[in-house]
Design an enzyme around this catalytic site. Structure first.
Site, short mmCIF file in Angstrom:
data_model
loop_
_atom_site.label_atom_id
_atom_site.label_comp_id
_atom_site.label_asym_id
_atom_site.label_seq_id
_atom_site.Cartn_x
_atom_site.Cartn_y
_atom_site.Cartn_z
N ARG A 56 0.77 -1.26 0.00
CA ARG A 56 0.00 0.00 0.00
C ARG A 56 0.79 1.30 0.00
NH1 ARG A 56 -4.37 -2.25 -2.06
NH2 ARG A 56 -5.76 -3.31 -0.60
N ASN A 86 -0.62 -1.22 -7.67
CA ASN A 86 -1.78 -0.32 -7.57
C ASN A 86 -1.71 0.59 -6.34
OD1 ASN A 86 -2.16 -2.57 -5.93
ND2 ASN A 86 -4.37 -2.56 -6.12
N HIS A 221 -4.40 -15.06 -8.51
CA HIS A 221 -5.61 -15.37 -7.73
C HIS A 221 -6.73 -16.10 -8.48
CE1 HIS A 221 -6.93 -11.60 -9.52
NE2 HIS A 221 -6.49 -10.80 -8.58
N ASP A 289 -2.44 -12.53 -2.05
CA ASP A 289 -3.24 -11.36 -2.43
C ASP A 289 -3.60 -10.57 -1.17
OD1 ASP A 289 -4.59 -9.45 -3.85
OD2 ASP A 289 -6.30 -10.72 -4.38
#
Ligand SMILES: NC(=O)N[C@@H](CC(=O)O)C(=O)O
Ligand SMILES: [Zn+2]
Ligand SMILES: [Zn+2]
Length: 422
Positions: A56, A86, A221, A289
């Site tokens: 993050r 991301n 995933h 994940d």
């Protein structure tokens, strides 16, 4: 450092000697040069290499930081993580990569920084030395809205193929999502919306493109046995996340919006099919994940809550609990968490307990099964979708010969970027 009389995943009892950052010897009756750890009755495994985490930073430090994420990893027996692009800014060029690398220097565990494919990505900077970032493609939007069109996907596969860089694909086809369920408000609506078909067809598409271009892809995933079979038949590799092995739509009454992730939870039958494929070999690796969001963020309507659940600290414990019960072998757990991951992504010095390999190790009492409690985990988000399940947690974790986690405490140790060339 010497681990004396450790049981390895294949059942052999061996002494394992660490010198500096590496495994110097695996044998019997080895001499201890300095500290010796009695590992009698304990299992010694290569640390888990988690090919899919979202730590993050930069951008979302309120969800997780490199410090909290990597502590959670170390406490769960994970010694290397691959971080996803991301973030804010997204990791799409040298500048954003380097900004993330500065923050990642705080990591207790080893790491790779994956580069994302978007309209604005700079493949020349990302794929070439010295970065050599692993490529990451989102075929449909997920957290971060990095979904891309098929032309760009093909271009990315070609460039990565020419650079010899593995590409991981988040495979869902948004045109196959079921808009007719949009007026539902229950948590299961997300599973109804992001259909199993959307995953299967996207995997088929991704594998088809890779085959046609003479390349390979790794499917992130996977949540459907059918999708796994498509990938395996095409000769591609794939991963499963713990939530698709241990949770199903049947758990959504209890989990509510905390059970929303991409791809979503599937039927109990499909979950059982995924576990079988993990045991039997069509699923190559387990990757968590790990996608933490705060309690406040997750406590929203099913259409507003962000997708993603934490998992880096509980994956190996959940698998070791299964091994303890005899539903999967310790060797298979070792392969899907470490050895296969190192092989697929070319980490030549990791994933094995053999002379010359990095001393990234996990020591665990295989009978020490406990209840998983979100408040006792080390991720910043403080919750887990596996609350109350049983797990076998490590006692001690080393990264390149340094004890980074032992009996609940952490040492200061900076992990290294495993993908940067000199
Ligand atoms: N899996 C998720 O549901 N969420 C991930 C993004 C992703 O991996 O698709 C996240 O970053 O939150
Ligand atoms: Zn994804
Ligand atoms: Zn993810």
């Amino acid at each position: 450092m010497l681990f004396r009389d450790a049981t390895l995943a294949d059942g052999r009892v061996r002494d394992v000697r660490i010198e500096g950052e590496s495994i110097a010897a695996v044998g019997t009756d080895l001499d201890a040069t300095d500290e010796s750890i009695d590992a009698d009755g304990k299992l010694l495994l290569p640390g888990m290499i988690d090919a899919h985490v979202h730590f993050r930073e930069p951008g979302f430090s309120h969800k997780e930081t490199w410090t909290t994420g990597s502590k959670s990893a170390a406490a769960g027996g994970v010694t290397t993580v691959f971080d996803q692009p991301n973030t804010d800014p997204p990791t799409i060029d040298a500048e954003s990569y380097n900004r993330k690398a500065e923050l990642a220097a705080a990591s207790l565990v080893e790491y790779a920084i994956n580069g994302g494919v978007t309209d604005e990505w700079n493949p020349d900077e990302l794929l070439a030395k010295p970065l050599g970032a692993l490529g990451e493609v989102f075929l449909a939007d997920s957290t971060g809205e990095m979904g891309i069109e098929t032309d760009l996907f093909e271009d990315a596969i070609k460039r990565a193929r020419d650079a010899g860089i593995p590409v991981t694909v988040h495979a869902e086809d948004a045109t196959l999502f079921d808009e007719s369920v949009r007026d539902r408000t229950d948590a299961d609506a997300w599973s109804a919306y992001r259909t199993a078909e959307a995953e299967m067809r996207a995997i088929e598409h991704a594998c088809g493109v890779a085959e046609r271009l003479g390349s390979t892809v790794h499917i992130a995933h996977t949540s459907t046995p059918e999708g796994v079979d498509i990938a395996a038949d095409a000769g591609m590799t794939c991963e499963v996340s713990p939530h698709h092995l241990f949770l199903s739509r049947d758990d959504l009454d209890e989990l509510g919006t905390f059970g929303r992730m991409n791809p979503p939870l599937r039927s109990e039958d499909r979950r059982v099919g995924m576990f079988r494929r993990l045991v039997e070999g069509d699923i190559d690796i387990v990757a968590t994940d790990h996608a933490p969001h705060t309690l406040e963020e997750k406590d929203a309507s099913i259409w507003d809550t962000p997708s993603g659940v934490p998992g880096v600290e509980t994956a190996l414990p959940l698998l070791l609990e299964q091994a303890r019960r005899g539903t999967i072998s310790y060797e298979r757990v070792r392969n899907v968490t470490a050895t296969n991951v190192a092989d697929i992504f070319g980490l030549e010095s990791k994933g094995r307990i053999e002379e010359g390999f990095d001393a990234d190790l996990v020591l665990v009492d295989p009978d020490a099964s406990t209840d998983i409690r979100g408040t006792q985990l080390h991720s910043k988000c403080d919750w887990t979708p596996f609350e109350g399940r049983r797990g076998v947690f490590p006692e001690l974790t080393t990264v390149r010969g340094m004890v980074v986690f032992c009996g609940g405490s952490f040492a200061d140790h900076s992990g290294r970027n495993v993908r940067v060339w000199g």
